[in-house]
Design a protein around this motif. Sequence first.
Motif, PDB file in Angstrom:
ATOM      1  N   GLY A 218      76.157  70.339  52.928  1.00  0.00           N
ATOM      2  CA  GLY A 218      76.381  69.921  54.581  1.00  0.00           C
ATOM      3  C   GLY A 218      77.147  68.168  54.674  1.00  0.00           C
ATOM      4  N   LYS A 219      76.404  67.289  54.035  1.00  0.00           N
ATOM      5  CA  LYS A 219      77.047  66.010  54.244  1.00  0.00           C
ATOM      6  C   LYS A 219      78.276  66.587  53.739  1.00  0.00           C
ATOM      7  CE  LYS A 219      74.893  62.853  52.387  1.00  0.00           C
ATOM      8  NZ  LYS A 219      74.156  61.969  51.712  1.00  0.00           N
ATOM      9  N   MET A 220      79.427  67.063  52.843  1.00  0.00           N
ATOM     10  CA  MET A 220      79.978  67.334  52.360  1.00  0.00           C
ATOM     11  C   MET A 220      81.478  67.466  52.933  1.00  0.00           C
ATOM     12  SD  MET A 220      81.989  68.254  48.303  1.00  0.00           S
ATOM     13  CE  MET A 220      81.497  69.802  48.601  1.00  0.00           C
ATOM     14  N   ILE A 221      80.553  68.826  53.963  1.00  0.00           N
ATOM     15  CA  ILE A 221      81.243  69.000  55.254  1.00  0.00           C
ATOM     16  C   ILE A 221      82.634  68.325  55.856  1.00  0.00           C
ATOM     17  CG2 ILE A 221      81.560  71.194  56.859  1.00  0.00           C
ATOM     18  CD1 ILE A 221      79.954  73.172  55.640  1.00  0.00           C
ATOM     19  N   ASN A 222      81.204  67.350  56.289  1.00  0.00           N
ATOM     20  CA  ASN A 222      81.351  66.646  56.910  1.00  0.00           C
ATOM     21  C   ASN A 222      82.056  65.406  56.641  1.00  0.00           C
ATOM     22  OD1 ASN A 222      79.991  66.691  60.130  1.00  0.00           O
ATOM     23  ND2 ASN A 222      77.828  65.199  59.776  1.00  0.00           N
ATOM     24  N   GLY A 223      81.961  65.099  55.780  1.00  0.00           N
ATOM     25  CA  GLY A 223      82.728  63.599  55.737  1.00  0.00           C
ATOM     26  C   GLY A 223      84.058  64.196  55.347  1.00  0.00           C
ATOM     27  N   GLU A 224      84.066  65.353  54.500  1.00  0.00           N
ATOM     28  CA  GLU A 224      85.979  65.336  54.184  1.00  0.00           C
ATOM     29  C   GLU A 224      86.287  65.959  54.852  1.00  0.00           C
ATOM     30  OE1 GLU A 224      87.023  65.365  51.074  1.00  0.00           O
ATOM     31  OE2 GLU A 224      85.247  63.511  51.452  1.00  0.00           O
ATOM     32  N   LYS A 225      85.840  66.571  56.655  1.00  0.00           N
ATOM     33  CA  LYS A 225      86.244  66.981  57.834  1.00  0.00           C
ATOM     34  C   LYS A 225      86.798  68.247  57.778  1.00  0.00           C
ATOM     35  CE  LYS A 225      87.180  62.098  59.717  1.00  0.00           C
ATOM     36  NZ  LYS A 225      88.032  60.647  59.980  1.00  0.00           N
ATOM     37  N   TRP A 226      86.085  68.753  57.326  1.00  0.00           N
ATOM     38  CA  TRP A 226      86.462  70.469  57.113  1.00  0.00           C
ATOM     39  C   TRP A 226      86.327  70.847  58.430  1.00  0.00           C
ATOM     40  CZ3 TRP A 226      83.572  70.675  51.377  1.00  0.00           C
ATOM     41  CH2 TRP A 226      84.680  70.115  50.417  1.00  0.00           C
ATOM     42  N   LEU A 227      85.603  70.511  58.941  1.00  0.00           N
ATOM     43  CA  LEU A 227      85.233  71.456  60.366  1.00  0.00           C
ATOM     44  C   LEU A 227      86.758  71.420  61.656  1.00  0.00           C
ATOM     45  CD1 LEU A 227      81.756  70.244  61.793  1.00  0.00           C
ATOM     46  CD2 LEU A 227      82.268  71.861  59.880  1.00  0.00           C
ATOM     47  N   GLU A 228      86.995  72.171  62.536  1.00  0.00           N
ATOM     48  CA  GLU A 228      88.251  72.298  62.773  1.00  0.00           C
ATOM     49  C   GLU A 228      88.356  71.430  63.660  1.00  0.00           C
ATOM     50  OE1 GLU A 228      90.405  76.037  65.586  1.00  0.00           O
ATOM     51  OE2 GLU A 228      88.176  76.124  65.591  1.00  0.00           O
ATOM     52  N   ASN A 229      89.357  71.137  63.571  1.00  0.00           N
ATOM     53  CA  ASN A 229      89.973  69.691  64.373  1.00  0.00           C
ATOM     54  C   ASN A 229      89.499  68.669  64.171  1.00  0.00           C
ATOM     55  OD1 ASN A 229      91.548  71.074  65.724  1.00  0.00           O
ATOM     56  ND2 ASN A 229      90.337  71.392  67.672  1.00  0.00           N
ATOM     57  N   THR A 236      71.445  65.868  60.139  1.00  0.00           N
ATOM     58  CA  THR A 236      70.722  64.303  59.531  1.00  0.00           C
ATOM     59  C   THR A 236      69.717  65.479  58.042  1.00  0.00           C
ATOM     60  OG1 THR A 236      69.582  63.603  61.320  1.00  0.00           O
ATOM     61  CG2 THR A 236      67.582  64.046  59.428  1.00  0.00           C
ATOM     62  N   VAL A 237      69.451  65.382  57.044  1.00  0.00           N
ATOM     63  CA  VAL A 237      69.091  66.500  55.903  1.00  0.00           C
ATOM     64  C   VAL A 237      67.878  65.477  55.715  1.00  0.00           C
ATOM     65  CG1 VAL A 237      69.355  66.918  53.600  1.00  0.00           C
ATOM     66  CG2 VAL A 237      71.780  66.866  55.428  1.00  0.00           C
ATOM     67  N   ILE A 238      66.592  66.213  55.387  1.00  0.00           N
ATOM     68  CA  ILE A 238      65.607  65.713  55.414  1.00  0.00           C
ATOM     69  C   ILE A 238      65.642  66.526  53.878  1.00  0.00           C
ATOM     70  CG2 ILE A 238      62.723  66.725  55.369  1.00  0.00           C
ATOM     71  CD1 ILE A 238      64.596  64.813  57.894  1.00  0.00           C
ATOM     72  N   PHE A 394      87.273  67.048  42.280  1.00  0.00           N
ATOM     73  CA  PHE A 394      86.179  68.011  42.758  1.00  0.00           C
ATOM     74  C   PHE A 394      84.934  66.308  42.310  1.00  0.00           C
ATOM     75  CE2 PHE A 394      82.247  69.735  43.233  1.00  0.00           C
ATOM     76  CZ  PHE A 394      81.998  70.588  44.497  1.00  0.00           C
ATOM     77  N   ALA A 395      84.442  66.771  40.993  1.00  0.00           N
ATOM     78  CA  ALA A 395      83.789  65.616  40.689  1.00  0.00           C
ATOM     79  C   ALA A 395      83.541  64.184  41.683  1.00  0.00           C
ATOM     80  CB  ALA A 395      83.698  65.639  39.294  1.00  0.00           C
ATOM     81  N   LYS A 396      84.550  63.807  41.676  1.00  0.00           N
ATOM     82  CA  LYS A 396      84.635  62.339  42.399  1.00  0.00           C
ATOM     83  C   LYS A 396      84.253  62.982  43.716  1.00  0.00           C
ATOM     84  CE  LYS A 396      88.216  60.674  39.741  1.00  0.00           C
ATOM     85  NZ  LYS A 396      90.299  60.408  39.565  1.00  0.00           N
ATOM     86  N   THR A 397      85.218  63.921  44.700  1.00  0.00           N
ATOM     87  CA  THR A 397      84.704  63.799  46.088  1.00  0.00           C
ATOM     88  C   THR A 397      83.058  63.751  46.156  1.00  0.00           C
ATOM     89  OG1 THR A 397      86.277  64.715  46.516  1.00  0.00           O
ATOM     90  CG2 THR A 397      85.358  65.730  47.501  1.00  0.00           C
ATOM     91  N   ARG A 398      82.812  65.210  45.459  1.00  0.00           N
ATOM     92  CA  ARG A 398      80.764  65.722  45.189  1.00  0.00           C
ATOM     93  C   ARG A 398      80.167  64.251  45.109  1.00  0.00           C
ATOM     94  NH1 ARG A 398      78.062  66.253  40.246  1.00  0.00           N
ATOM     95  NH2 ARG A 398      76.378  67.893  40.449  1.00  0.00           N
ATOM     96  N   SER A 399      80.603  63.241  44.290  1.00  0.00           N
ATOM     97  CA  SER A 399      79.541  61.707  44.159  1.00  0.00           C
ATOM     98  C   SER A 399      79.004  61.225  45.014  1.00  0.00           C
ATOM     99  CB  SER A 399      80.101  61.672  42.585  1.00  0.00           C
ATOM    100  OG  SER A 399      82.030  60.338  43.516  1.00  0.00           O
ATOM    101  N   LYS A 400      80.271  61.911  46.154  1.00  0.00           N
ATOM    102  CA  LYS A 400      79.715  60.603  47.437  1.00  0.00           C
ATOM    103  C   LYS A 400      78.998  60.938  48.573  1.00  0.00           C
ATOM    104  CE  LYS A 400      84.624  61.668  48.931  1.00  0.00           C
ATOM    105  NZ  LYS A 400      85.492  60.778  50.057  1.00  0.00           N
ATOM    106  N   TYR A 401      78.180  62.715  47.834  1.00  0.00           N
ATOM    107  CA  TYR A 401      77.427  62.981  48.941  1.00  0.00           C
ATOM    108  C   TYR A 401      76.155  63.512  47.836  1.00  0.00           C
ATOM    109  CZ  TYR A 401      81.219  63.589  51.854  1.00  0.00           C
ATOM    110  OH  TYR A 401      82.637  63.266  52.291  1.00  0.00           O
ATOM    111  N   LEU A 402      76.009  62.693  46.602  1.00  0.00           N
ATOM    112  CA  LEU A 402      74.592  63.347  46.123  1.00  0.00           C
ATOM    113  C   LEU A 402      74.184  62.047  46.017  1.00  0.00           C
ATOM    114  CD1 LEU A 402      76.880  63.893  42.390  1.00  0.00           C
ATOM    115  CD2 LEU A 402      76.013  65.626  44.238  1.00  0.00           C
ATOM    116  N   MET A 403      72.902  63.281  46.156  1.00  0.00           N
ATOM    117  CA  MET A 403      71.242  62.148  46.724  1.00  0.00           C
ATOM    118  C   MET A 403      70.088  62.666  46.142  1.00  0.00           C
ATOM    119  SD  MET A 403      71.089  65.112  50.172  1.00  0.00           S
ATOM    120  CE  MET A 403      69.709  64.150  50.891  1.00  0.00           C
ATOM    121  N   TYR A 404      70.690  63.325  45.130  1.00  0.00           N
ATOM    122  CA  TYR A 404      69.529  63.125  43.390  1.00  0.00           C
ATOM    123  C   TYR A 404      70.383  62.569  42.044  1.00  0.00           C
ATOM    124  CZ  TYR A 404      67.902  66.308  47.554  1.00  0.00           C
ATOM    125  OH  TYR A 404      67.626  66.685  48.280  1.00  0.00           O
ATOM    126  N   ASN A 405      69.291  62.631  41.789  1.00  0.00           N
ATOM    127  CA  ASN A 405      69.557  62.089  39.610  1.00  0.00           C
ATOM    128  C   ASN A 405      69.674  63.294  39.231  1.00  0.00           C
ATOM    129  OD1 ASN A 405      69.174  59.256  40.721  1.00  0.00           O
ATOM    130  ND2 ASN A 405      66.607  59.744  40.160  1.00  0.00           N
TER     131      ASN A 405
END
Length: 405
Positions: A218-229, A236-238, A394-405
């Motif tokens: 979900g953070k990646m969808i948001n951060g990469e601006k994949w939503l329309e327009n 918020t992610v718990i 993709f691995a570079k894009t993914r790394s921006k949104y990882l929350m765990y080890n």
Amino acid sequence: MKYLLLCFISLFACNETTKKNQAKNDDMVLADVEKSAILTGANQTDVYLKLLEGKNVGVVANQTSVIFKDASEQNHTHLVDSLLALGIKVTKVYSPEHGFRGTADAGEYIEDGIDEKTGLPIFSLYGKNRKPPVEFLKDIDVMLFDVQDVGVRFYTYISTLHYVMETAAELNIPVIILDRPNPNGHYIDGPILESEVKSFVGMHPVPIVYGMTIGEYGKMINGEKWLENEIQSELTVIPLKNYSYDSEYDLPIKPSPNLPNATSINLYPSVCFFEGTTVSCGRGTEMQFQIFGAPFLPENQFDFSFTPQPNFGAKTPKHQGEVCYGRDLRNVERLNEVKLDWLIEAYTSSPDQNSFFNDFFSKLAGTKKLQKQIEEGVSVEGIKESWKPGLESFAKTRSKYLMYN
């Protein structure tokens, strides 16, 4: 007599002390287990209830949306039931593919309805609407998303998440994701989705296996601006506790009718290719996504057979009532890759290769190239080599949104 009475009292007191000590020890053991066990977002009510209090809450949920009562994860209550019991004003429920109770076939049209237990209205996000229309979210103050994903691009819950975030963003409604483990989080593999085959089973430029939890996604969808327009959701992610990408997490509840166990979930990214061919992947048996076969595959080459019949989750399975010859994959070691060998073996053994693939195959693969490569006889190694540039990017894009080890 007094001596006997004193002995009895002393013995009773000792027993009570022993019981109390044992209970204390049990509590300490359970506490230690909970410190090390994976704790889902839903179980951390102390973190997110304050975000819901006094608000009209919409919940995207299915049968996996539960709060576990103990570390064994065998005892649980549904998230919606728990929230209502805690005084949270849940006003609407939204159901993804397979429905709110998770009983519908893959691809089966889901109608809106009423939850019999709570009386809440259920709005289907796998019927005439994949994206919730504005009226679905009328009078909602916050959207809560809690669905167990399996970390595979063509598993449609991430597409539902996309559309929920999109409508919520258009209405300035915040979205909270209660994170859950990814049972296929230990690797990334597969071709990157190409836009020409974009569909509900593949909306984003990610590989088949992307190695992220649904909260991270979900953070990646948001951060990469994949939503329309290129709008962005107030998200918020718990987060999970005690989770790592190498965690072998055996889902306590089936995420959908045809993924019955850990083996099927691990094999799913590789065996699901058969959904885009004339070969069965075990629907209509109790070994879904753990076997493959077809009536036309040569019996002398394929030593396993099965006969698909209508069952829970497969009302009209492929090759219903026909003996299929293929492979039993239930004893395959845990995969760390998308495996192509079985698909290629079935294709090369098919007497009618011209009709082996159907139009759905490229949507599953996320590219038209894979079918062409197989038809041209490109080796597994050659196919996988062609995936590398996309996976590295993709691995570079993914790394921006990882929350765990």
